[in-house]
Design an enzyme around this catalytic site. Structure first.
Site, PDB file in Angstrom:
ATOM      1  CE  LYS A 144      -2.864   0.967   4.083  1.00 45.88           C
ATOM      2  NZ  LYS A 144      -4.016  -0.085   4.231  1.00 45.88           N
ATOM      3  NE  ARG A 151      -2.512  -1.167  11.571  1.00 51.55           N
ATOM      4  CZ  ARG A 151      -1.368  -0.891  10.789  1.00 51.55           C
ATOM      5  NH1 ARG A 151      -1.306   0.372   9.684  1.00 51.55           N
ATOM      6  NH2 ARG A 151      -0.693  -1.141  10.387  1.00 51.55           N
TER       7      ARG A 151
HETATM    8  C1  7PJ Z   1      -3.843  -2.539   7.498  1.00 51.10           C
HETATM    9  C2  7PJ Z   1      -3.081  -3.080   8.446  1.00 51.10           C
HETATM   10  C3  7PJ Z   1      -4.578  -2.153   7.502  1.00 51.10           C
HETATM   11  C4  7PJ Z   1      -5.176  -3.556   9.332  1.00 51.10           C
HETATM   12  C5  7PJ Z   1      -1.366  -2.340   7.170  1.00 51.10           C
HETATM   13  C6  7PJ Z   1       0.123  -0.045   6.302  1.00 51.10           C
HETATM   14  C7  7PJ Z   1       0.395  -1.473   6.056  1.00 51.10           C
HETATM   15  N1  7PJ Z   1      -3.781  -4.004   9.625  1.00 51.10           N
HETATM   16  N2  7PJ Z   1      -2.027  -3.209   8.077  1.00 51.10           N
HETATM   17  N3  7PJ Z   1      -5.852  -2.512   8.243  1.00 51.10           N
HETATM   18  N4  7PJ Z   1      -2.007  -1.706   6.999  1.00 51.10           N
HETATM   19  N5  7PJ Z   1      -6.560  -4.220   9.796  1.00 51.10           N
HETATM   20  O1  7PJ Z   1       0.481   0.758   6.988  1.00 51.10           O
HETATM   21  O2  7PJ Z   1       0.168   1.345   4.855  1.00 51.10           O
HETATM   22  O3  7PJ Z   1      -4.917  -1.566   6.234  1.00 51.10           O
HETATM   23  S1  7PJ Z   1       0.589  -2.284   6.467  1.00 51.10           S
END
Ligand code: 7PJ
Length: 288
Positions: A223, A258
């Site tokens: 990120k 994730r």
């Molecule tokens: C997240 C997400 C997160 C959850 C994205 C990226 C941006 N879903 N979708 N948590 N981030 N639950 O992957 O950097 O932090 S999109």
């Protein structure tokens, strides 16, 4: 603590789990455009499963700041063939990252077990009813504002306390819509309407969110707050991404990560668990 998502059921605490990111979008910041073709997307999912991912999170709409919105027909066209193909081929937990009730419903029909709702802040009873109707899992993620504008001027008094209060309030509202707490993972939404300082405060205070009583899912992989700290591009952020995961698994008891880099993250998390455990005999083995 139990989590159920349709036919899946886990008891926590347990070894940390990894959710592999599969963006079927032309414009995601880190891997946009790579997996628009359903066949390639399924291959990538199978690769992440072989590396130890337990969840695959399929997203057809980028939520990065300033990303263009996607209409429902296009999102369905991107996501549903991949869900269907994966559901037919694997027993993995299929998660779908969507803000639309119609996409959630179609994804659950096609075999998804978990809905990752990055816009739980706007509260969508229709999406919640879709989750409730099949007993799916639900990721309740915190975001301040909307993706289009969330990074303009994020402001909090005490960011950790506010995110905790948001989880508690939403868990009650979800229950009214038929989604039990036992179906819900909470996620502080690193980078969603947060400054660098807010993200760091949330990470440091993550342990306090365990008092909400639900497993914590954390998305820090590659990120931009890491980019801000070290002035490096997304593909150069693995070291800090792993440090965040290992730290959050230990200090904060976060349960699900994730990530883009599944093999490296699984290895880092297993290593932490080996060091944390105190075997009284024999040799330690790590089964991915
Ligand atoms: C997240 C997400 C997160 C959850 C994205 C990226 C941006 N879903 N979708 N948590 N981030 N639950 O992957 O950097 O932090 S999109």
């Amino acid at each position: 603590m139990e989590l159920t998502a349709r036919q899946h059921r886990w008891t926590y605490p347990r070894p940390a789990q990894v959710m592999g990111i599969l963006n079927v979008t032309p414009d995601s910041f880190s891997d946009g455009g790579h997996y628009l073709d359903a066949g390639r997307a399924v291959e990538r999912a199978q690769e992440m499963l072989s590396e130890g991912a337990e969840f695959i999170d399929i997203g057809g709409e980028s939520t990065r700041p300033g990303a263009a919105p996607v209409d429902e027909a296009e999102e369905l066209r991107r996501v549903i063939p991949v869900v269907r193909a994966l559901a037919g081929r694997t027993r993995a937990v299929i998660s779908v990252d969507t803000r639309k009730a119609g996409v959630a419903r179609a994804a659950l029909d096609a075999g998804a077990s978990l809905i990752n709702d990055v816009e739980a802040s706007r509260s969508d009873p229709e999406l919640w009813r879709a989750v409730a109707s099949v007993g799916a899992g639900y990721v309740l993620m915190h975001m301040q504002g909307r993706p289009e504008t969330m990074q303009a001027a994020p402001a909090y008094g005490d960011v950790v306390a506010e995110v905790g209060a948001f989880f508690r309030e939403r868990l009650l509202r979800l229950q009214e819509a038929g989604v039990r707490a036992g179906q819900v993972l909470v996620d502080p939404g690193i980078g969603f309407g947060k400054s660098l300082d807010h993200n760091l405060r949330l990470m440091r205070g993550l342990g306090m969110l365990s008092s909400v009583g639900r497993p914590i899912l954390l998305g820090v992989s590659r990120k931009s707050f890491i980019g801000r700290l070290f002035a490096v591009e997304p593909h150069q952020r693995l070291g800090a991404s792993l440090a965040c995961a290992v730290w959050a698994a230990g200090a904060a008891g976060a349960s699900v990560f994730r990530v883009h880099d599944v093999a490296a993250t699984v290895q880092a998390l297993r290593m932490r668990e080996v060091l944390e455990s105190t075997p009284d005999h024999g040799e330690t083995r790590v089964n991915p």
